[in-house]
Write an enzyme that holds these catalytic residues in place. Structure first.
Site, short mmCIF file in Angstrom:
data_model
loop_
_atom_site.label_atom_id
_atom_site.label_comp_id
_atom_site.label_asym_id
_atom_site.label_seq_id
_atom_site.Cartn_x
_atom_site.Cartn_y
_atom_site.Cartn_z
N SER A 123 0.81 -1.22 0.00
CA SER A 123 0.00 0.00 0.00
C SER A 123 0.84 1.27 0.00
O SER A 123 1.91 1.33 0.61
CB SER A 123 -0.87 -0.02 1.26
OG SER A 123 -1.42 1.24 1.51
N GLU A 125 0.20 3.61 1.77
CA GLU A 125 0.28 4.03 3.18
C GLU A 125 1.66 3.76 3.75
O GLU A 125 2.04 4.31 4.77
CB GLU A 125 -0.79 3.33 4.01
CG GLU A 125 -2.21 3.84 3.78
CD GLU A 125 -2.46 5.23 4.35
OE1 GLU A 125 -1.96 5.54 5.44
OE2 GLU A 125 -3.15 6.01 3.67
N TYR A 147 -1.54 0.26 10.59
CA TYR A 147 -1.81 -0.37 9.29
C TYR A 147 -0.60 -0.22 8.37
O TYR A 147 -0.12 -1.20 7.78
CB TYR A 147 -3.05 0.27 8.65
CG TYR A 147 -3.27 -0.12 7.20
CD1 TYR A 147 -3.84 -1.34 6.87
CD2 TYR A 147 -2.89 0.73 6.16
CE1 TYR A 147 -4.04 -1.70 5.53
CE2 TYR A 147 -3.09 0.39 4.83
CZ TYR A 147 -3.67 -0.83 4.52
OH TYR A 147 -3.84 -1.18 3.20
#
Ligand code: NDP
Ligand code: GDP
Length: 321
Positions: A123, A125, A147
């Protein structure tokens, strides 16, 4: 024909990937975890074509059995606790699912058949407080949530199993991608669903958090094609998948409300409840490598994506009465 095993098949990406693989002639196996009520909304239309295997990322043996039973040539690991705010509420569980779960499935592959090709759903992120703009495969990671940190671990385990055991393991660093099947807690779908409810008289106001956050949003249907392309290459590599365009949450809201002839400023209220302990202010991807090696590029524009989502939510709410 080839067998593919997909974890997270009941999720947004799992449903698009399953459609894509079925159309290519694959026999598709889907990992589902036991729930007290069936959760097949996104795959209702194709569920008779999928072979379901009960398994859980928390359960190593169940994953080994799933790989043994499906005998796949390709495994796509899409399962995760995927919502950033929940990762602060359940950081340990997020680490178990989103991080250690990757190692468990890589171990299952190593034990059953090292020739199986593996895709890991990494991701953007992971870039978090991004060290450079735009972000490429070489940009250092600086995750800003449990996460993001769990995804960094999963990413490096994927790289490690490739380098240590010669497994064809690819990590797709995907930037935000949305669709009418996106979970309703994510900002895009939260907005488009609210637009439909406001338009049909079911809601007065929409409460959001940071309207200035910037993301590189693409269409999930385009992104699952990139996953598959990564596993068709002779050499497994990591790829950034993104549109190369950035918008604010505010712009997203403006376009979504405008689609039904409304002005977002009359309906959107900022609620501090939706601000995060640490924010990822800005993400913008550079997918030059994917374009060059995979011939991949997105086909659906940001405006088309938001219109598609608003139209789908509006139709659903109108049909509900
Ligand atoms: P979703 O949240 O829609 O789907 C997650 C899937 O994982 C669901 O099928 C869920 O099953 C399953 N799952 C969760 N925990 C477990 C578990 N312990 N065992 C087995 N299955 C489990 O995510 P998306 O489809 O949006 O994303 C797919 C992947 O891509 C995720 O890993 C996500 O983190 C990653 N990603 C997504 C991006 C995006 O913008 N969408 C961007 C970058 C990465 P159930 O239905 O039972 O809950
Ligand atoms: P993420 O990038 O994976 O965290 O995807 P989200 O869709 O959850 O959030 C994207 C951005 O929208 C983040 O920077 C959030 O802070 C911002 N945002 C602003 N308001 C909201 C909201 O009400 N809900 C969510 N989920 N995000 C919001």
């Amino acid at each position: 024909m080839a067998n593919a095993l997909v974890t997270g098949i009941t999720g947004q990406d799992g449903s698009y990937l399953a459609e894509f693989l079925l159309a290519k002639g694959y026999t598709v196996y889907g990992v589902v975890r036991r729930a007290s009520t069936e959760n097949f909304e996104r795959i209702e239309h194709i569920k008779h074509e999928i072979n379901f295997l009960q398994s859980d990322l928390l359960d190593q043996l169940s994953l080994i059995h799933a790989v043994e039973e499906s005998r796949p040539t390709e495994v796509y690991n899409l399962a995760a606790q995927s919502f950033v705010p929940t990762s602060w509420v359940q950081p340990v569980l997020t680490g178990e699912f989103t991080g250690l779960g990757v190692t468990k499935i890589l171990e299952a592959i190593r034990l059953v058949d090292k020739k199986i090709r593996f895709y890991q759903a990494s991701s953007s992120e992971m870039f978090g407080k991004a060290a450079e703009v735009p972000q490429t495969e070489k940009t250092p990671f600086y995750p800003r949530s449990p996460y993001g940190a769990a995804k960094v671990y999963g990413h490096w385990m994927t790289v490690n199993y490739r380098e240590s055991f010669g497994i064809h393991a690819a990590s797709g660093i995907l930037f935000n991608h949305e669709s009418p099947r996106r979970g309703k807690e994510f900002v895009s779908r939260k907005i488009t669903d609210a637009v439909a409810r406001i338009k049909t008289g079911k809601l007065d106001k929409l409460r959001l958090g940071n309207l200035d956050a910037r993301r590189d949003w693409g269409y999930a249907g385009d992104y699952v094609r990139a996953m598959w392309l990564m596993l068709q290459q002779d050499e497994a590599l990591d790829y950034v998948i993104a549109t190369g365009r950035q918008h604010t949450v505010r712009e997203l809201a403006r376009i979504a409300f405008a689609r039904v002839g409304l002005d977002y400023e009359r309906y959107v209220e900022v609620d501090p409840k939706f601000f995060r302990p640490a924010e990822v202010d800005s993400l913008l991807g550079d997918c030059t490598l994917a374009h060059r090696n995979l011939g991949w590029q997105p086909q659906v524009s940001f405006e088309e994506l938001i219109h598609m989502m608003v139209d789908a939510d509006l139709e659903r709410h109108q049909n509900m009465g």
